[in-house]
Design a protein around this motif. Structure first.
Motif, mmCIF file in Angstrom:
data_model
loop_
_atom_site.group_PDB
_atom_site.id
_atom_site.type_symbol
_atom_site.label_atom_id
_atom_site.label_comp_id
_atom_site.label_asym_id
_atom_site.label_seq_id
_atom_site.Cartn_x
_atom_site.Cartn_y
_atom_site.Cartn_z
ATOM 1 N N ASP A 105 38.887 -75.605 59.287
ATOM 2 C CA ASP A 105 39.263 -77.015 59.333
ATOM 3 C C ASP A 105 40.022 -77.369 60.614
ATOM 4 O OD1 ASP A 105 38.129 -77.313 56.840
ATOM 5 O OD2 ASP A 105 40.023 -77.014 55.768
ATOM 6 N N ALA A 106 40.632 -76.353 61.219
ATOM 7 C CA ALA A 106 41.381 -76.601 62.458
ATOM 8 C C ALA A 106 40.451 -76.819 63.658
ATOM 9 C CB ALA A 106 42.322 -75.431 62.739
ATOM 10 N N TYR A 107 39.187 -76.424 63.518
ATOM 11 C CA TYR A 107 38.235 -76.572 64.620
ATOM 12 C C TYR A 107 37.652 -77.989 64.603
ATOM 13 C CZ TYR A 107 38.375 -71.484 65.077
ATOM 14 O OH TYR A 107 38.780 -70.186 65.277
ATOM 15 N N GLU A 108 38.357 -78.901 65.226
ATOM 16 C CA GLU A 108 37.907 -80.287 65.281
ATOM 17 C C GLU A 108 38.165 -80.831 66.668
ATOM 18 O OE1 GLU A 108 38.423 -84.461 62.778
ATOM 19 O OE2 GLU A 108 39.497 -82.650 62.178
ATOM 20 N N LEU A 109 37.184 -81.530 67.217
ATOM 21 C CA LEU A 109 37.285 -82.079 68.563
ATOM 22 C C LEU A 109 37.939 -83.449 68.535
ATOM 23 C CD1 LEU A 109 33.744 -81.174 69.960
ATOM 24 C CD2 LEU A 109 35.881 -79.949 70.342
#
Length: 640
Positions: free
Chosen positions: A311-315
């Motif tokens: 969930d932390a991988y967001e642009l």
């Protein structure tokens, strides 16, 4: 007369040799009939004798023709019901372990040609894990660079053999091949060759050592895109990517004629990284297209919803805008790259669209793909009238009526049951109460003072009843792990207790009073201790029971939980459990062993693929070797 295992092996040996040499299965059939025992008792000794005879054949001569005939002969024995369905693949495993790789490649053609045999119902379920293990063992022995063709044959065979939705052949958790490291030169003194080439004409100073390093550093981001979610790494990636794409825009390629192409045909899975070759590579059509396609793949990964992506991988919005701009720039470069640039760019775009569908299918846990017929949809008119009207008019009318028009009959019906989503979610109860589930037998008990045996002996009801009792009734858990009772008798006792404790129960003249019911329950409790298991069914409290599925005992569960406890989170992710489910295990269970036990118990209860064999295979893939060996030992103990 009782025959032991060793006696049967010796009896089979001579008959099997003669039967194989004459290709006459009738000899073995007559021998089996002479023992007069059941079919199951005689298969294991014959299986072992087949392996013993194979070792003799391998010692005398390693002729591929004879080995193929021998495996064919074992297949014939399986069709006659004389040996186990797994024995042909077991023999193939023994053969490949003793042959050199050159002979193995010749022998593997036999495996390929008989793919239709392995897919038969008789062989598939028993042989699929053994075949997968056989192919993986071969791939470990082979070099991916010198034995490319043989490796490709093995992978193609697996693709033909397993169904499309087979989970073991899919990258379910979206792992990257982090071992694919691209090495390149870091010594600027080797830059002379590049400088001389790149200082001529319009391309002066484009290709220097700095550009060389930036270009090949991108391969590390392509290998592991997740590092781009780090702020510093993103700035490095976007800077290098912009530099490389601008360089491609500045170097226009000439059209290559068919005559010139014929002398330069070739495909390279891994390009050389010499500094002196970079200028020539930038002018090569295939090289440029390969790099541009890598950009498109990683750009799509950044913008796609991936089930196992953190969930932390967001642009951020500016990063998404940069990706969108450069995606269009890459497609323009593909269109400008001769020959047939427009056509090639369209093909790539179609491939990327199919990749989106593939990713969505994996996000949905890889459901079995079936062709479905379109369903008629009705809101306020018949399908015939709806077809004559525009879709927008139908949706508008549905909105005016406070209804939904989804496009699928079942979905439209479901959404219109309760248009308010929040209200629909209130009060949802996924598990029935004990009184609701046992309503029919409770009614029979109150009316006739007896429960119909057909209900108590219904295996499907018994299975669901045990699961519900484990979650709803505190009386389900009793002290001890070795008590065995008839399942129907156990259910009868539990139903009587539930009926007695039924909330709101009225006391009438027709019903027995509480003291009488207590006496009945006391008698049934005492009877429970004296019950003996019947020939047809047993209820074992220390076993997780599933109809037509392989069981795992409480002893195995406790033992295996200790083995996987150090890395149980990694196994949970591989088995498809989500982040919040893993956090639930950690919150509800104080120790890693108990967390691992909860994980295994839920997996064996709910997953259709939950077997000890699949667990062992998964642990091997995660390199949890000690735990994998523990599972294998449990499997071997069951077999023996």
């Amino acid at each position: 007369m009782n025959y032991n295992f060793e006696f049967l092996r010796k009896e089979y040996k001579n008959v099997l040799q003669k039967s194989f040499k004459t290709n006459n299965v009738d000899l073995l059939e007559q021998k089996v009939k002479s023992f007069g025992k059941t079919e199951i008792d005689l298969k294991s000794p014959l299986d072992q004798t087949l392996r013993d005879l194979l070792l003799n054949i391998l010692e005398e001569e390693k002729s591929v023709v004879i080995l193929k005939d021998y495996v064919d002969f074992s297949i014939l024995l399986c069709r006659k019901g004389l040996s186990s369905p797994t024995i042909p693949v077991v023999l193939l495993g023994d053969i490949f372990e003793t042959l050199t790789l050159d002979i193995c490649e010749n022998m593997f053609s036999f495996v390929e040609q008989n793919v239709h045999v392995w897919k038969e119902e008789l062989f598939f379920s028993g042989c699929k894990n053994n075949l997968l293990r056989l192919c993986n063992d071969l791939l470990r022995r082979l070099s991916r660079t010198t034995a490319t063709v043989f490796c490709g044959k093995i992978l193609l065979f697996l693709a033909k053999f397993f169904p499309f939705s087979e989970r073991s052949g899919l990258n379910i958790v979206s792992e990257f091949n982090l071992e694919n490291v691209t090495e390149y030169g870091t010594d600027p003194t080797d830059d002379d060759g590049i400088s001389d080439i790149s200082k001529s004409g319009e391309e002066k100073n484009i290709i220097d050592f700095t550009f060389y390093c930036k270009f090949w550093q991108l391969q590390d981001f392509f290998r592991n895109p997740n590092q781009c979610y780090n702020k510093v790494q993103w700035k490095l990636f976007s800077s290098h990517a912009t530099n490389v794409l601008n360089t491609f825009q500045g170097i226009k390629l000439d059209y290559v004629t068919s005559t010139e192409k014929s002398s330069n045909l070739g495909y390279f899975a891994k390009y050389l990284t010499s500094q002196k070759l970079l200028d020539l590579q930038l002018h090569d059509v295939n090289f440029r297209r390969s790099v541009l396609l890598q950009f498109l793949i990683v750009f799509q990964y950044f913008t796609s919803t991936v089930k196992f992506k953190s969930d932390a991988y967001e642009l951020k919005n500016d990063q998404k805008e940069w990706i969108s701009t450069n995606t269009e720039k890459v497609y323009n470069l593909l269109r400008e790259t001769p020959p047939d640039g427009e056509e090639f760019a369209q093909i790539v775009k179609n491939l990327m669209h199919r990749e989106e569908l593939w990713n969505a299918w994996k996000n949905d846990s890889c459901p079995e793909i079936k062709k479905t017929l379109p369903q008629p949809v009705e809101v306020s008119e018949s399908k015939k009238d709806a077809d004559k009207r525009l879709l927008g008019d139908i949706i508008k009318e549905a909105n005016n009526q406070g209804k939904y028009f989804i496009g699928s009959g079942e979905l439209t019906k479901l959404w219109n049951q309760c248009p308010n989503n929040l209200e629909a979610c209130k009060g949802r109860n996924f598990l029935p109460t004990l009184e609701e589930f046992f309503s029919e037998p409770i009614q029979q008990l109150e009316t006739n003072h007896k429960i119909d045996d057909s209900i108590l002996k219904d295996g499907n009801l018994g299975w669901r009843a045990l699961r519900l009792l484990a979650r709803r009734s505190p009386q389900f858990f009793t002290y001890g792990t070795t008590v065995t009772n008839s399942l129907s008798s156990y259910l009868e006792v539990m139903i009587k207790k539930i009926a007695h404790e039924k909330p709101g129960k009225e006391v009438t003249q027709e019903n027995q009073n509480d003291s009488e019911m207590d006496n009945i329950l006391t008698e049934t409790d005492q009877a429970t201790d004296d019950l003996k298991p019947t020939d047809q069914e047993e209820f074992v409290e220390d076993t997780i029971v599933r109809p037509e599925r392989k069981n795992i005992t409480l002893q195995q569960l406790m033992y295996l939980s200790e083995k996987i406890a150090p890395n149980w989170q990694k196994l949970a992710t591989k088995l498809g459990f989500k982040k919040d489910e893993i956090e639930f295990f950690e919150k509800e269970n104080p120790t890693p062993i108990e967390q691992a036990r909860n994980l295994l118990q839920l997996w064996f209860e709910d997953d259709e693929d939950a077997t000890l064999e699949n667990l062992a295979y998964t642990l091997e893939g995660l390199e949890m070797n000690e735990a994998a060996e523990a599972v294998k030992s449990e499997i071997n103990m069951e077999v023996s």
